[in-house]
Design a protein around this motif. Sequence first.
Motif, mmCIF file in Angstrom:
data_model
loop_
_atom_site.group_PDB
_atom_site.id
_atom_site.type_symbol
_atom_site.label_atom_id
_atom_site.label_comp_id
_atom_site.label_asym_id
_atom_site.label_seq_id
_atom_site.Cartn_x
_atom_site.Cartn_y
_atom_site.Cartn_z
ATOM 1 N N ASP A 223 -9.458 -6.110 0.206
ATOM 2 C CA ASP A 223 -8.355 -7.052 0.362
ATOM 3 C C ASP A 223 -8.749 -8.350 -0.314
ATOM 4 O O ASP A 223 -9.685 -9.032 0.137
ATOM 5 C CB ASP A 223 -8.090 -7.277 1.851
ATOM 6 N N ALA B 194 0.816 -1.206 0.000
ATOM 7 C CA ALA B 194 0.000 0.000 0.000
ATOM 8 C C ALA B 194 0.851 1.256 0.000
ATOM 9 O O ALA B 194 0.547 2.223 -0.679
ATOM 10 C CB ALA B 194 -0.924 -0.001 1.203
ATOM 11 N N ASN C 62 -3.432 5.207 5.745
ATOM 12 C CA ASN C 62 -4.489 6.206 5.879
ATOM 13 C C ASN C 62 -5.855 5.571 5.585
ATOM 14 O O ASN C 62 -5.977 4.351 5.498
ATOM 15 C CB ASN C 62 -4.206 7.396 4.953
ATOM 16 N N ASP C 63 -6.865 6.394 5.420
ATOM 17 C CA ASP C 63 -8.224 5.891 5.167
ATOM 18 C C ASP C 63 -8.303 5.110 3.858
ATOM 19 O O ASP C 63 -9.075 4.154 3.751
ATOM 20 C CB ASP C 63 -9.221 7.061 5.144
ATOM 21 N N ASP C 64 -7.513 5.500 2.854
ATOM 22 C CA ASP C 64 -7.519 4.778 1.578
ATOM 23 C C ASP C 64 -7.066 3.334 1.770
ATOM 24 O O ASP C 64 -7.580 2.416 1.119
ATOM 25 C CB ASP C 64 -6.614 5.462 0.555
ATOM 26 N N TYR C 65 -6.109 3.124 2.638
ATOM 27 C CA TYR C 65 -5.594 1.778 2.878
ATOM 28 C C TYR C 65 -6.699 0.895 3.469
ATOM 29 O O TYR C 65 -6.892 -0.238 3.048
ATOM 30 C CB TYR C 65 -4.392 1.823 3.842
ATOM 31 N N TYR C 66 -7.427 1.436 4.427
ATOM 32 C CA TYR C 66 -8.461 0.636 5.076
ATOM 33 C C TYR C 66 -9.719 0.509 4.212
ATOM 34 O O TYR C 66 -10.499 -0.425 4.371
ATOM 35 C CB TYR C 66 -8.805 1.226 6.448
ATOM 36 N N ALA C 67 -9.931 1.449 3.274
ATOM 37 C CA ALA C 67 -11.097 1.380 2.395
ATOM 38 C C ALA C 67 -10.871 0.420 1.231
ATOM 39 O O ALA C 67 -11.836 -0.083 0.645
ATOM 40 C CB ALA C 67 -11.419 2.772 1.849
ATOM 41 N N ALA C 68 -9.624 0.151 0.898
ATOM 42 C CA ALA C 68 -9.324 -0.737 -0.225
ATOM 43 C C ALA C 68 -9.755 -2.162 0.109
ATOM 44 O O ALA C 68 -9.675 -2.608 1.248
ATOM 45 C CB ALA C 68 -7.839 -0.701 -0.546
#
Length: 154
Positions: free
Chosen positions: A145, A111, A137-143
């Motif tokens: 998996d 990420a 950040n928020d993008d990492y958790y919104a992506a």
Amino acid sequence: EGGEGGEGGGEEEGEEAGGTFSDREDDFERSHNFRYEEAGAARVVSHPRQVEGSLRRQAELGRKRQAKAEASERRAALKEKKAAELRRLKNLKKAEILERLQAIEKVSGGAGSLEGVDLSGDFDPDAWDKQMAAVFNDDYYAAADPELAAELEA
């Protein structure tokens, strides 16, 4: 006369012997009593520390110099050995940290790159927190998996 002369001769020898002893005694007393008043009595007799032409002293000093030089070399070698061991341990620690960072990067799915981490400088917790906040950040958790989705479907 012979008897008296013999006795008298003995007394004369005794007087001579006694007179000689008495004279020696008087000389000793005089020298002892007036020892500070004699010529040169105010000067303290001294002897040099190093006798010129003495081979023994030079050999002794040579051994001391050699022992001191050897001790100095041993201390320098020990100091260098400790410095080399410290460098080796630091390199091992750096390699261990790099392995951990690669494991984190692999688990996080790439990420964010952790290449910008400065391992040679002092650790700054505020800078580390900012860097981790930028990576995770928020993008990492919104992506999504893909591995997690595959596990949930199974």
